[in-house]
Design an enzyme around this catalytic site. Structure first.
Site, mmCIF file in Angstrom:
data_model
loop_
_atom_site.group_PDB
_atom_site.id
_atom_site.type_symbol
_atom_site.label_atom_id
_atom_site.label_comp_id
_atom_site.label_asym_id
_atom_site.label_seq_id
_atom_site.Cartn_x
_atom_site.Cartn_y
_atom_site.Cartn_z
ATOM 1 N N PRO A 1 0.852 -1.189 0.000
ATOM 2 C CA PRO A 1 0.000 0.000 0.000
ATOM 3 C C PRO A 1 0.889 1.241 0.000
ATOM 4 C CG PRO A 1 -0.068 -1.113 2.147
ATOM 5 C CD PRO A 1 0.802 -1.937 1.266
ATOM 6 N N CYS B 1 2.002 3.061 9.719
ATOM 7 C CA CYS B 1 2.320 4.378 9.152
ATOM 8 C C CYS B 1 3.021 5.248 10.197
ATOM 9 C CB CYS B 1 1.042 5.064 8.675
ATOM 10 S SG CYS B 1 1.388 6.724 8.066
ATOM 11 N N LYS C 1 -0.749 -4.875 8.490
ATOM 12 C CA LYS C 1 0.597 -4.464 8.082
ATOM 13 C C LYS C 1 1.171 -3.602 9.201
ATOM 14 C CE LYS C 1 3.291 -2.174 4.533
ATOM 15 N NZ LYS C 1 3.474 -0.778 4.928
ATOM 16 N N GLY D 1 10.354 -4.244 3.111
ATOM 17 C CA GLY D 1 11.417 -3.287 3.383
ATOM 18 C C GLY D 1 12.660 -3.564 2.569
ATOM 19 N N ASP D 2 12.921 -2.661 1.610
ATOM 20 C CA ASP D 2 14.168 -2.679 0.827
ATOM 21 C C ASP D 2 14.296 -3.833 -0.158
ATOM 22 O OD1 ASP D 2 14.661 -0.548 2.471
ATOM 23 O OD2 ASP D 2 16.294 -1.481 3.591
HETATM 24 C C1 LIG Z 1 5.148 7.015 -1.180
HETATM 25 C C2 LIG Z 1 4.856 5.988 -0.115
HETATM 26 C C3 LIG Z 1 3.589 5.884 0.423
HETATM 27 C C4 LIG Z 1 3.302 4.915 1.401
HETATM 28 N N1 LIG Z 1 2.026 4.785 1.857
HETATM 29 C C5 LIG Z 1 1.708 3.738 2.692
HETATM 30 C C6 LIG Z 1 0.347 3.436 3.016
HETATM 31 O O1 LIG Z 1 -0.591 4.110 2.571
HETATM 32 N N2 LIG Z 1 0.128 2.373 3.843
HETATM 33 C C7 LIG Z 1 1.141 1.584 4.330
HETATM 34 O O2 LIG Z 1 0.887 0.619 5.059
HETATM 35 N N3 LIG Z 1 2.428 1.854 4.028
HETATM 36 C C8 LIG Z 1 2.726 2.879 3.191
HETATM 37 N N4 LIG Z 1 4.019 3.069 2.809
HETATM 38 C C9 LIG Z 1 5.052 2.122 3.266
HETATM 39 C C10 LIG Z 1 5.225 0.985 2.251
HETATM 40 O O3 LIG Z 1 4.053 0.214 2.138
HETATM 41 C C11 LIG Z 1 6.394 0.071 2.640
HETATM 42 O O4 LIG Z 1 6.132 -0.458 3.910
HETATM 43 C C12 LIG Z 1 7.731 0.812 2.702
HETATM 44 O O5 LIG Z 1 7.894 1.660 1.579
HETATM 45 C C13 LIG Z 1 8.898 -0.181 2.756
HETATM 46 O O6 LIG Z 1 8.897 -1.052 1.651
HETATM 47 P P1 LIG Z 1 9.874 -0.801 0.365
HETATM 48 O O7 LIG Z 1 11.265 -0.718 0.886
HETATM 49 O O8 LIG Z 1 9.624 -1.977 -0.521
HETATM 50 O O9 LIG Z 1 9.444 0.520 -0.252
HETATM 51 C C14 LIG Z 1 4.325 4.069 1.869
HETATM 52 C C15 LIG Z 1 5.612 4.194 1.334
HETATM 53 C C16 LIG Z 1 5.890 5.126 0.360
HETATM 54 C C17 LIG Z 1 7.287 5.209 -0.212
#
Ligand SMILES: Cc1cc2nc3c(=O)[nH]c(=O)nc-3n(C[C@H](O)[C@H](O)[C@H](O)COP(=O)(O)O)c2cc1C
Length: 330
Positions: A18, A102, A141, A205-206
């Site tokens: 998300p 969040c 989450k 994450g990452d």
């Molecule tokens: C632009 C942006 C918006 C996000 N919005 C949400 C959200 O609405 N709900 C949520 O649970 N996490 C949100 N996240 C967190 C991501 O779901 C994820 O947990 C985080 O980016 C780490 O994963 P990644 O390293 O694959 O990006 C957001 C992250 C980004 C970068």
């Protein structure tokens, strides 16, 4: 084979995370086409839904082609969360996801998102009440904990499972870390290795390369990978991971034609869904990655991210096609 409730989501599913203003129907459609097994909406405020705030209700739009899809909601008030479950159900999602991760101040200060990590009893009782209030599978989450000194994810995951949570996605950072440092997957693996756990444990994450996805699967033994930033402007990430799993080889980078096709469709779908102004504005963040690596691209990119009229953005795409048709991405 991982299952969320009765939904078969395959062996080591890849989940689109998300992401606010990113995981909207147009982008979810592109990710689904490229192999995402489960997609989630961005977080939606339970209070906003109850007030019938137009911006919140629009986020409930889902399409058949993207199933299975989870709608993510956040809030800290039991009554509002239960009412919003009833509203969300009317959109017919496959899954309801609760955001307990969040980290932003305006959410946390109200005790919602990662704010709830300071009150695990409330986190568990909210989840339990929501599970009882719907026939849909409820997933959570969350993050590792509030800060380094209060990581209780092992206990939290078990308690959430015990009250009927059907899967848990864990971002390997604490709230205090926000997005800094490296995600730590070891505590997520501990959750997975807890012999009492039987629901899917997804790592987050990452994950930004097929190798890292493989590491999460093979070395950390998790049930699936939730992918966020690596997919922004790059929905092909999902197919690249899957290809690597199947063959051990890297797929060639998407061609210019594929990138232009995705950018054009993305913009058009966004305009059809949320109107010209928002469609043009909110698709901008994807262009850097769609066209990453092309030399002397600034002029084209500037047009894409500063034009308020979609006609000009489409023109910029045409110019890219004219000037870089043969460009080969590394
Ligand atoms: C632009 C942006 C918006 C996000 N919005 C949400 C959200 O609405 N709900 C949520 O649970 N996490 C949100 N996240 C967190 C991501 O779901 C994820 O947990 C985080 O980016 C780490 O994963 P990644 O390293 O694959 O990006 C957001 C992250 C980004 C970068």
């Amino acid at each position: 084979m991982a299952k969320i409730g009765n939904i078969d989501v395959g062996d080591f599913p890849l989940l689109l995370a998300p992401m606010e203003d990113v995981s909207d129907p147009p982008f979810r459609a592109l990710c689904k086409e490229q192999g995402a097994d489960v997609v989630y909406t961005e977080f939606i405020s339970s209070e906003g839904l109850i007030r019938d705030a137009a911006k919140s209700t629009m986020k409930l739009d889902i399409y058949e082609k993207e199933r299975p899809v989870g709608i993510q909601i956040f809030g800290a008030n039991l009554e509002s969360m239960l009412q919003s479950v009833e509203i969300v159900e009317k959109s017919g999602p496959d899954i309801i996801d609760i955001n307990f991760g969040c980290p932003v101040k305006k959410v946390v200060s109200k005790g919602a998102g990662a704010g709830i990590l300071k009150d695990i009893d409330l986190m568990v009782s909210l989840t339990e009440a929501m599970v009882k209030h719907t026939k849909l599978p409820v997933t959570v989450k969350t993050r590792l904990g509030w800060d380094h000194d209060s990581i209780k994810i092992l206990e939290v995951a078990e308690r959430l499972q015990d009250v009927g949570c059907q899967a848990i996605s864990i971002h390997g950072r604490t709230r205090a870390q926000m997005y800094k440092g490296e995600a730590n997957w070891a505590p997520i693996a501990e959750v997975k290795n807890n012999p009492r756990m039987h629901i899917p444990v997804f790592g987050n994450g990452d994950v930004d390369s097929p190798e890292k996805a493989k590491l999460m699967r093979d070395d950390y033994g998790l049930d699936g990978a939730m992918i966020g930033r690596a997919s922004i402007g790059y929905p092909w990430f999902f197919r690249e991971v899957k290809h690597y799993f199947e063959t051990g080889q890297h797929l060639p980078a998407p061609t210019m034609k594929e990138r232009l096709d995705a950018a054009r469709r993305h913009l058009q779908m966004a305009i059809d869904w949320k109107g010209e102004k928002l469609g043009v504005f909110e698709t901008r963040r994807h262009y850097t990655n769609y066209f990453k690596g092309i030399p002397h691209f600034k002029e084209y990119r500037t047009k894409m991210v500063t034009s308020d009229d979609s006609v000009d953005v489409f023109k910029a795409f045409d110019e890219v096609e004219r000037d870089f048709a043969d460009y080969e991405f590394a």
